[in-house]
Design an enzyme around this catalytic site. Structure first.
Site, PDB file in Angstrom:
ATOM      1  N   LYS A 210      29.247  61.797  39.797  1.00  0.00           N
ATOM      2  CA  LYS A 210      27.790  61.900  39.743  1.00  0.00           C
ATOM      3  C   LYS A 210      27.167  60.991  40.802  1.00  0.00           C
ATOM      4  CE  LYS A 210      23.805  61.201  36.762  1.00  0.00           C
ATOM      5  NZ  LYS A 210      23.287  60.881  35.402  1.00  0.00           N
ATOM      6  N   GLU A 216      37.029  53.832  41.738  1.00  0.00           N
ATOM      7  CA  GLU A 216      38.279  54.572  41.538  1.00  0.00           C
ATOM      8  C   GLU A 216      38.234  55.922  42.258  1.00  0.00           C
ATOM      9  OE1 GLU A 216      36.359  53.314  39.175  1.00  0.00           O
ATOM     10  OE2 GLU A 216      37.506  52.362  37.576  1.00  0.00           O
ATOM     11  N   GLY A 270      26.833  61.421  32.766  1.00  0.00           N
ATOM     12  CA  GLY A 270      28.222  61.640  33.170  1.00  0.00           C
ATOM     13  C   GLY A 270      29.073  62.205  32.055  1.00  0.00           C
ATOM     14  N   ARG A 271      28.930  61.640  30.839  1.00  0.00           N
ATOM     15  CA  ARG A 271      29.789  62.073  29.737  1.00  0.00           C
ATOM     16  C   ARG A 271      29.362  63.429  29.178  1.00  0.00           C
ATOM     17  NH1 ARG A 271      27.238  57.400  29.095  1.00  0.00           N
ATOM     18  NH2 ARG A 271      25.499  57.255  27.611  1.00  0.00           N
ATOM     19  N   GLU A 356      30.537  55.352  24.544  1.00  0.00           N
ATOM     20  CA  GLU A 356      29.693  54.977  25.694  1.00  0.00           C
ATOM     21  C   GLU A 356      28.237  55.309  25.396  1.00  0.00           C
ATOM     22  OE1 GLU A 356      29.851  56.714  29.935  1.00  0.00           O
ATOM     23  OE2 GLU A 356      30.977  54.834  30.094  1.00  0.00           O
ATOM     24  N   HIS A 387      53.033  60.624  12.142  1.00  0.00           N
ATOM     25  CA  HIS A 387      54.276  59.898  12.421  1.00  0.00           C
ATOM     26  C   HIS A 387      54.007  58.674  13.286  1.00  0.00           C
ATOM     27  CE1 HIS A 387      56.477  63.303  10.697  1.00  0.00           C
ATOM     28  NE2 HIS A 387      55.530  64.028  11.287  1.00  0.00           N
ATOM     29  N   LYS A 515      32.259  46.005  36.708  1.00  0.00           N
ATOM     30  CA  LYS A 515      32.362  46.549  38.056  1.00  0.00           C
ATOM     31  C   LYS A 515      31.977  45.491  39.093  1.00  0.00           C
ATOM     32  CE  LYS A 515      31.253  51.361  36.782  1.00  0.00           C
ATOM     33  NZ  LYS A 515      30.275  52.469  36.957  1.00  0.00           N
TER      34      LYS A 515
HETATM   35  O1  F6P Z   1      31.958  54.531  32.798  1.00  0.00           O
HETATM   36  C1  F6P Z   1      30.823  54.390  33.569  1.00  0.00           C
HETATM   37  C2  F6P Z   1      30.518  55.691  34.256  1.00  0.00           C
HETATM   38  O2  F6P Z   1      29.309  55.606  34.951  1.00  0.00           O
HETATM   39  C3  F6P Z   1      30.487  56.872  33.281  1.00  0.00           C
HETATM   40  O3  F6P Z   1      29.285  56.967  32.591  1.00  0.00           O
HETATM   41  C4  F6P Z   1      30.750  58.000  34.219  1.00  0.00           C
HETATM   42  O4  F6P Z   1      31.137  59.181  33.550  1.00  0.00           O
HETATM   43  C5  F6P Z   1      31.877  57.408  35.075  1.00  0.00           C
HETATM   44  O5  F6P Z   1      31.550  56.020  35.190  1.00  0.00           O
HETATM   45  C6  F6P Z   1      32.054  58.054  36.431  1.00  0.00           C
HETATM   46  O6  F6P Z   1      30.833  57.985  37.128  1.00  0.00           O
HETATM   47  P1  F6P Z   1      30.649  58.977  38.400  1.00  0.00           P
HETATM   48  O7  F6P Z   1      30.699  60.384  37.865  1.00  0.00           O
HETATM   49  O8  F6P Z   1      29.318  58.615  38.964  1.00  0.00           O
HETATM   50  O9  F6P Z   1      31.778  58.705  39.349  1.00  0.00           O
END
Ligand code: F6P
Length: 552
Positions: A210, A216, A270-271, A356, A387, A515
């Site tokens: 987003k 990452e 995002g979620r 979240e 299990h 972060k």
């Molecule tokens: O975990 C924090 C967050 O901003 C989430 O809300 C989001 O889904 C994820 O990191 C990835 O964010 P992006 O889609 O901006 O890379």
């Protein structure tokens, strides 16, 4: 000023403290029609919440809380696209991603409101054309080879939702048009695993982010870029990369061409973004028709949540049962057991959607809540959970409410296996509720000829206290429509609980500090870099890490 929710929560705790206030079996004994009265349905979807200690008075008190919290008004404001996410000045309009183009859902932003459903539908037309071209082989890799694999790079909501949907729709199926690989962790081992055995010439790379700034994802995207360019040349990058983001300038700077860029707006959290272009991998791996059917299923749940009276409203009822367990009974955790191996990543997705969203301690008014909010969600597929951790759920010192999820009809031709799966799901819910008393165990051991000494020694260890609550969610079969409907059920449950807890379910400020600190530590890990100004533990660990490191 005291929040009026406080009195409502106090009432719930008072009801739970009544004599036998937690005894579920007593409620069944008193009311032969209990199961029917505490079950709600929506077409083939069944929510049986009768195996809980909620009686009529408790249910009334829960609806009183919903009234006090302004749930009706919240629901209307959410569907009107108002800023139900006030700390980020945003709407939460993920419903528009799955609504028809002419649904008229708007997102109130500063200035002119977006016609959200029309915008989303327009992007879906572009997405579908892209998916059709890839599947038809008219859009190929740089060498002209057909794309056979899609590597999607993203994390959190840009990974978990697409993953559970892709697996839910393709796991074990021979008819999947493409194979999907998911890369989320910055750990280099994840890149190794995700690209293992892939042919760059036949791999389409999606960068789902987003913000397009997540460490990452950006790190992995550049590693993938080097992998493609290294194998096929720099000129191959535009052929092999697709971006799914709100940050179009950053996407262009990375080198993704506009034709391969699919956007969405800030009114998508995002979620909640698997329904957006972030879910492109689902359509590529499962086929566009299944992606669209998944959207249709979610939209059916949206309309149910928006229109159904609160007392027949499945997200509302699922939310209220959770509120009872957290705020009346003091349960700190919640377990989700999908008795379906295709939903093995559902708990992970729901962890983000629930924790979240509602892992908050401050109300919209900026004051600390005087009540608990989101419980700790965990889960594994059934029957595997039986299990591993189900022992604790049966005989531990804590009450852990469980959601059992089961489709009546499988997508395989082994009815015996499905009957065994279903028998275990029903049995676990029954066992949690009825338990096994010491008297029953003593009698059973005596009937088998056990000595009194053995009975005295063993019986206490074999007692299952019972009275442990669960919901069962049952539906016809797991297909794209029912999968979308199921995920949307939990999304709206979360929104209802956030409203009743008085919190912002759509921001996530708690993830920022980590972060920022990571960005500060990163340069300190370079060989020869000076020590940072941290506590002695952090400094010591960094020093030990660097002493052990053998930089390649
Ligand atoms: O975990 C924090 C967050 O901003 C989430 O809300 C989001 O889904 C994820 O990191 C990835 O964010 P992006 O889609 O901006 O890379």
């Amino acid at each position: 000023m005291t929040d009026p929710r406080s009195a409502a929560f106090a009432r719930l705790r008072q009801l739970a403290s009544r004599p036998d206030g937690k005894r579920i079996t007593k409620l069944f004994a008193a009311d032969p029609a209990r199961a029917a009265r505490f079950t709600a349905t929506m077409d083939d979807l069944v929510l049986d919440f009768s195996k809980s200690s909620i009686d009529g008075a408790a249910l009334d008190a829960l609806f009183d809380l919903a009234h006090t919290a302004g749930l009706d008004d919240f629901r209307q404001r959410m569907f009107a696209g108002e800023m139900v996410n006030p700390t980020e000045h945003r709407a939460a309009m993920h419903m528009a991603l799955r609504a028809p183009a002419d649904a008229g859902l708007r997102a109130q932003l500063a200035g002119k409101p977006d016609d959200a459903s029309a915008m989303a539908a327009a992007e879906r037309i572009r997405m579908r054309a892209f998916v059709d071209a890839v599947h038809a082989g008219t859009k190929t890799g740089a060498t002209g080879a057909r794309f056979t694999h899609v590597l999607t790079i993203g994390i959190g909501g840009s990974d978990l939702g697409p993953l559970v949907a892709t697996e839910g729709l393709t796991l074990g199926r021979a008819d999947a048009p493409m194979q999907a690989r998911f890369l989320s962790n910055v750990d280099g081992h994840a890149f190794q695993h995700a690209t293992f055995g892939l042919d760059p010439a036949r791999t389409l790379v999606l960068v789902a982010s987003k913000t397009f700034t997540t460490l990452e994802t950006v790190t992995n995207a550049h590693a993938a870029r080097a992998w493609i360019a290294g194998a096929l040349g720099e000129a191959a990058v535009p052929h092999h990369f697709v971006a799914l983001s709100t940050n179009l300038p950053a996407v262009a700077a990375f080198g993704v061409i506009p034709e391969h860029t699919f956007g969405f707006r800030d009114w998508v959290g995002g979620r909640y973004s698997l329904w957006s272009p972030v879910g492109l991998v689902i359509a590529l791996a499962a086929g566009w028709d299944k992606f669209q059917a998944m959207l249709d299923g979610a939209w059916s749940m949206d309309r149910h949540f928006r229109d159904a009276p609160l007392r027949q409203n499945l997200p509302v009822l699922l939310a209220l049962v959770g509120i009872w367990h957290v705020n009346a009974l003091g349960c700190d955790t919640h377990c989700v057991l999908a008795y379906d191996d295709r939903l093995r990543r559902l708990p992970a997705h729901l962890q983000q959607v629930e924790m979240e969203s509602n892992g908050k301690r401050v109300t919209l008014a900026g004051t600390e809540t005087g009540w608990d909010t989101c419980p700790i969600l965990f889960g594994e597929p059934g029957t595997n959970a039986q299990h591993s951790f189900i022992q604790l759920v049966h005989q531990g010192t804590r009450t852990i409410p469980v959601d059992f999820i089961l489709a009546a009809n499988p997508d395989h031709d082994r009815p015996d296996a499905h009957r065994a799966l279903a028998a275990n799901a029903f049995a676990q819910a029954e066992a949690l509720m009825v338990g096994k008393s010491e008297a029953a165990i003593r009698a059973e051991m005596a009937a088998k000829g056990a000595s009194q000494a053995d009975i005295d020694a063993m019986a206490p260890h074999r007692v299952a206290p019972g009275e442990r609550p669960s919901n069962t969610i049952l539906f016809d079969r797991l297909d794209a429509f029912s999968l979308g409907r199921l995920i949307a059920l939990y999304e709206h449950k979360v929104a209802v609980q956030g409203c009743l807890w008085g919190i912002d379910s759509f921001d996530q400020w708690g993830v920022e500090l980590g972060k920022v600190l990571a960005n500060g530590i990163l340069p300190e890990l370079t060989p020869g870099a000076a020590q940072g100004a941290h506590d002695s533990s952090t400094n010591g660990l960094i020093a030990r890490f660097k002493a052990l490191r053998r930089e390649s």
